[in-house]
Motif scaffolding. Structure first.
Motif, PDB file in Angstrom:
ATOM      1  N   TYR A   1       8.946  93.978   4.110  1.00  0.00           N
ATOM      2  CA  TYR A   1       8.979  92.535   4.113  1.00  0.00           C
ATOM      3  C   TYR A   1       8.597  91.841   5.402  1.00  0.00           C
TER       4      TYR A   1
ATOM      5  N   GLY B   1       1.225  91.040   0.253  1.00  0.00           N
ATOM      6  CA  GLY B   1       1.372  90.255  -0.203  1.00  0.00           C
ATOM      7  C   GLY B   1       2.194  89.172  -1.621  1.00  0.00           C
ATOM      8  N   ASP B   2       3.262  90.186  -2.183  1.00  0.00           N
ATOM      9  CA  ASP B   2       4.550  90.178  -2.801  1.00  0.00           C
ATOM     10  C   ASP B   2       5.833  89.232  -2.479  1.00  0.00           C
ATOM     11  N   MET B   3       5.586  87.731  -2.813  1.00  0.00           N
ATOM     12  CA  MET B   3       6.971  87.640  -2.328  1.00  0.00           C
ATOM     13  C   MET B   3       8.349  88.267  -3.354  1.00  0.00           C
TER      14      MET B   3
ATOM     15  N   LYS C   1       7.082  88.694   2.242  1.00  0.00           N
ATOM     16  CA  LYS C   1       6.175  88.919   1.633  1.00  0.00           C
ATOM     17  C   LYS C   1       6.083  90.898   2.022  1.00  0.00           C
TER      18      LYS C   1
ATOM     19  N   ASP D   1       7.605  82.194   4.145  1.00  0.00           N
ATOM     20  CA  ASP D   1       8.581  83.106   2.929  1.00  0.00           C
ATOM     21  C   ASP D   1       8.492  84.846   3.311  1.00  0.00           C
TER      22      ASP D   1
ATOM     23  N   THR E   1       8.196  88.412   7.698  1.00  0.00           N
ATOM     24  CA  THR E   1       8.026  86.716   8.005  1.00  0.00           C
ATOM     25  C   THR E   1       7.208  86.616   9.211  1.00  0.00           C
TER      26      THR E   1
END
Length: 131
Positions: free
Chosen positions: A109, A23-25, A19, A17, A111
């Motif tokens: 973000y 650490g927030d998706m 993030k 995912d 991945t």
């Protein structure tokens, strides 16, 4: 395939995912894929070019358009059937896309996309990642 067994192999991808640094998706690689949710990641190796630097392309095949989902956790990019795939192969100009939800939160973000080469005659896996 440097084993000399011609037992065949599969090259596929998996992902994690997207993030934020906290650490927030925000982007779910295996989501349902509409613009109003957390999106999904799709790969289309069929649009790429597959060629043999050495060996034969007989029974060495590109995968088709596929998207990660609850039931799809790996997407095959190239497969070599048993008895084939003894050579050096290149898959270029393929497509990888991530649906982006509407109104995403502005952030950085990350991945990880993991490429796995698995042999048909062994349980061994060879992983390498793109960050």
């Amino acid at each position: 395939d440097d084993r000399g067994s011609n037992a065949g192999w599969t090259l596929n991808i998996t992902s994690t995912d997207w993030k934020t640094t906290t650490g927030d998706m925000q982007l779910d690689y295996d989501g349902t894929g509409t613009d109003g949710n957390l999106g999904k990641m799709c790969a289309n190796p069929a649009v790429g070019s597959l060629y043999a630097e050495s060996g034969s392309l007989t029974n060495v095949n590109k995968g088709t358009l596929d998207c990660f989902s609850a039931s799809v956790t790996a997407i095959d990019l190239v497969t070599a059937s048993n008895g084939f795939g003894n050579g050096t192969y290149w898959l270029t100009d393929t497509s990888l896309g991530q649906y982006i939800p509407s109104s995403p939160t502005a952030a950085v973000y990350t991945t990880t996309i993991i490429f796995t080469l698995s042999y048909n005659d062994r349980n061994e896996l060879y992983n390498f990642s793109i960050f």
